[in-house]
Design an enzyme around this catalytic site. Sequence first.
Site, mmCIF file in Angstrom:
data_model
loop_
_atom_site.group_PDB
_atom_site.id
_atom_site.type_symbol
_atom_site.label_atom_id
_atom_site.label_comp_id
_atom_site.label_asym_id
_atom_site.label_seq_id
_atom_site.Cartn_x
_atom_site.Cartn_y
_atom_site.Cartn_z
ATOM 1 N N ASN A 111 66.727 63.573 49.807
ATOM 2 C CA ASN A 111 65.690 62.559 49.608
ATOM 3 C C ASN A 111 64.654 62.663 50.716
ATOM 4 O OD1 ASN A 111 64.461 60.098 48.544
ATOM 5 N ND2 ASN A 111 65.317 59.048 50.334
ATOM 6 N N HIS A 113 61.943 60.340 52.871
ATOM 7 C CA HIS A 113 61.663 58.931 53.191
ATOM 8 C C HIS A 113 60.419 58.896 54.079
ATOM 9 C CE1 HIS A 113 62.483 54.701 53.884
ATOM 10 N NE2 HIS A 113 62.262 54.916 55.174
ATOM 11 N N SER A 145 60.950 61.814 56.840
ATOM 12 C CA SER A 145 62.346 62.250 57.057
ATOM 13 C C SER A 145 62.897 62.811 55.758
ATOM 14 C CB SER A 145 63.235 61.054 57.460
ATOM 15 O OG SER A 145 62.766 60.431 58.635
ATOM 16 N N ASP A 154 69.182 55.774 52.238
ATOM 17 C CA ASP A 154 68.578 56.339 53.459
ATOM 18 C C ASP A 154 69.571 56.546 54.603
ATOM 19 O OD1 ASP A 154 65.797 54.126 52.858
ATOM 20 O OD2 ASP A 154 66.188 56.139 52.075
#
Length: 238
Positions: A111, A113, A145, A154
């Site tokens: 992912n 972020h 990130s 996260d």
Amino acid sequence: MTAARRGAPARIAVLGSGGGSNLQAILGHFDAAGSRRAGTVVLVASDRAGAGALERGRQRDIPAVHIPRPADGIALDGLLAEHDVELIALAGYLKLVPAQVTRRYHGRIINVHPALLPAFGGPGMYGLRAHQAVLDAGVRVSGASVHFVDDAYDRGALIAQWPVPVLASDTAESLAARVLRVEHLLYPRVVDAVARGAITLGGHHRVHHHGTGVTGDPMFAFTSDEEASVQSIDLALG
Ligand code: GRF
């Protein structure tokens, strides 16, 4: 055996809830690699039927699927299996990925972020809210990130970060735009490195950079010049 070791491009699913600019950056990155591409996007999925990410997928004749019940792990798992997905890239995806999927794709789901985790992350910390929290905290550096995904927002092991200055004149919108540009440079390169098997998730939350032999340290790349930074990203990702 992952596609990276087979030599075939890794089959990537991109999940997004928004406009899909990170999806577009990923598509452009692999297009530029041509026949040497390490991955290919085979599925775009969204919890929002009207998401721009779905439209971008349709424009590229990539299966673009609305998932009406994002918490339904069985349904999502089945969709991913149907497309023989080997790597999942969350890009502006706002829903928690069911544990059934994060477990099956352990080390193969990442992912991006729009802040420097672990700060300014977690439930509800997305989009302009994250940037406003950065401004409210008075920090002078934000950034993007990229991390492996586990069953909490996260919190997965950090793979790469790229800092972005916070200007005194910044609004949440101006900071978001500056960070988004960095995301578009950083994320595709990390997706590529994971697709190539150059970066893997080991035990105890440790990230292994096989290209550079670096273990456990999130990649850090920053210069005043974007192109030089991209080169440092490519260097650090091996
Ligand atoms: C980006 O800031 C990303 O970091 C966050 O969602 C935002 C929208 O991304 N996760 P996109 O334009 O839909 O790719």
